[in-house]
Design an enzyme around this catalytic site. Sequence first.
Site, PDB file in Angstrom:
ATOM      1  N   LYS A  55       0.940  -1.215   0.218  1.00 51.54           N
ATOM      2  CA  LYS A  55       0.201  -0.074  -0.023  1.00 51.54           C
ATOM      3  C   LYS A  55       0.930   1.192  -0.063  1.00 51.54           C
ATOM      4  CE  LYS A  55      -3.799  -2.575   1.820  1.00 51.54           C
ATOM      5  NZ  LYS A  55      -4.545  -2.924   3.315  1.00 51.54           N
ATOM      6  N   GLN A  99      -4.935  -1.739   9.511  1.00 55.12           N
ATOM      7  CA  GLN A  99      -4.684  -2.806   8.748  1.00 55.12           C
ATOM      8  C   GLN A  99      -5.291  -3.912   9.599  1.00 55.12           C
ATOM      9  OE1 GLN A  99      -3.475  -3.423   5.758  1.00 55.12           O
ATOM     10  NE2 GLN A  99      -4.140  -5.522   6.173  1.00 55.12           N
ATOM     11  N   ASP A 122     -11.389   2.523   3.928  1.00 58.82           N
ATOM     12  CA  ASP A 122     -11.877   1.361   3.851  1.00 58.82           C
ATOM     13  C   ASP A 122     -13.329   1.009   3.950  1.00 58.82           C
ATOM     14  OD1 ASP A 122      -9.860  -0.945   3.403  1.00 58.82           O
ATOM     15  OD2 ASP A 122      -9.508  -1.099   5.669  1.00 58.82           O
TER      16      ASP A 122
END
Length: 298
Positions: A55, A99, A122
């Site tokens: 990422k 994460q 997200d």
Amino acid sequence: MTTARIIDGKAFAAGLRERIREAVPAFQKQAGRAPGLAVVLVGEDPASQVYVASKHKATIAAGMESFEHRLPADVAQDDLHALIDRLNADETVDGILVQLPLPKGLDEKAVVMAIDPDKDVDGLHVINAGRLANGEEALTPCTPLGSLMLLKDTLGDLTGLDAVVVGRSILVGKPMAQLLLAENCTVTMAHSRTRDLPDVVRRADIVVAAVGRAEMVKGDWLKPGAVVIDVGINRLEAAPGESKGRLVGDVATAEAMDHVRAITPVPGGVGPMTIAVLLRNTLVAASARAGLEKPENL
Ligand code: NDP
């Protein structure tokens, strides 16, 4: 029946990343800074470290700022929230991604809920889930949004098509179903308690498999001409002489090829879309926060 078209997610994701890279300078010119993505990694999980590293690389390659925050696995919940609060208040941060999964002992849901919904790239905050369900502008989870992009690229208008989503997770199945509903599909959500799953899947023009069971969806479950998005990533046991087992999806691809019109491969289908859409969500969040129009073609 002719053999199915393979939907090349890797190529589509590369194109999307290129369009994002081209759109970033216009944002930068108007906002006076680059879009910024903050990624929070707690603990040392090897798979999570690999994801965070890719990422970071992709964010830099798109011309955006990447802020990485690494915390030890035994971090206190309050300290994690204090970091989220700082990132929420930081004007240079447009997207915040924690994460997942978090190490045992940490309340994952509370952490996601602490993120400013307008920076929730997200798309996991209930405010964004609610906006999506209400048909409002929302930051949407990356994997289902990437899957929808591949479907629209393959089929064009999805209006009136029968779609079956197998799996009802908050991360994939539920937002996928909402996205398909918003495209005027007739949507069925299937899960572990669904009766006669093969018959349910056989009705579908569009099948999205997001289960996590290797090659569970068989070729003869699929309607001739269906378009199949295989979200699953499963590693088989290593064959003798191999160090690692093969990666397969939730669909028995070789069998499916004789039945369907188009299908995503594993790897190289949905997988590469996830990071590309994360960058897209970051640019969209940055534009909204700066009061700018959403960039076109994203
Ligand atoms: P979850 O484990 O959270 O959800 C799995 C879903 O599948 C559940 O809703 C479950 O039903 C359903 N299910 C389980 N067994 C069956 C069965 N026998 N028949 C029908 N439905 C069943 O997984 P995720 O949604 O997070 O992920 C799904 C897959 O997608 C995994 O392989 C994961 O690795 C992959 N993935 C890939 C990504 C990518 O970038 N390509 C990103 C995210 C995930 P129930 O609710 O009833 O338990």
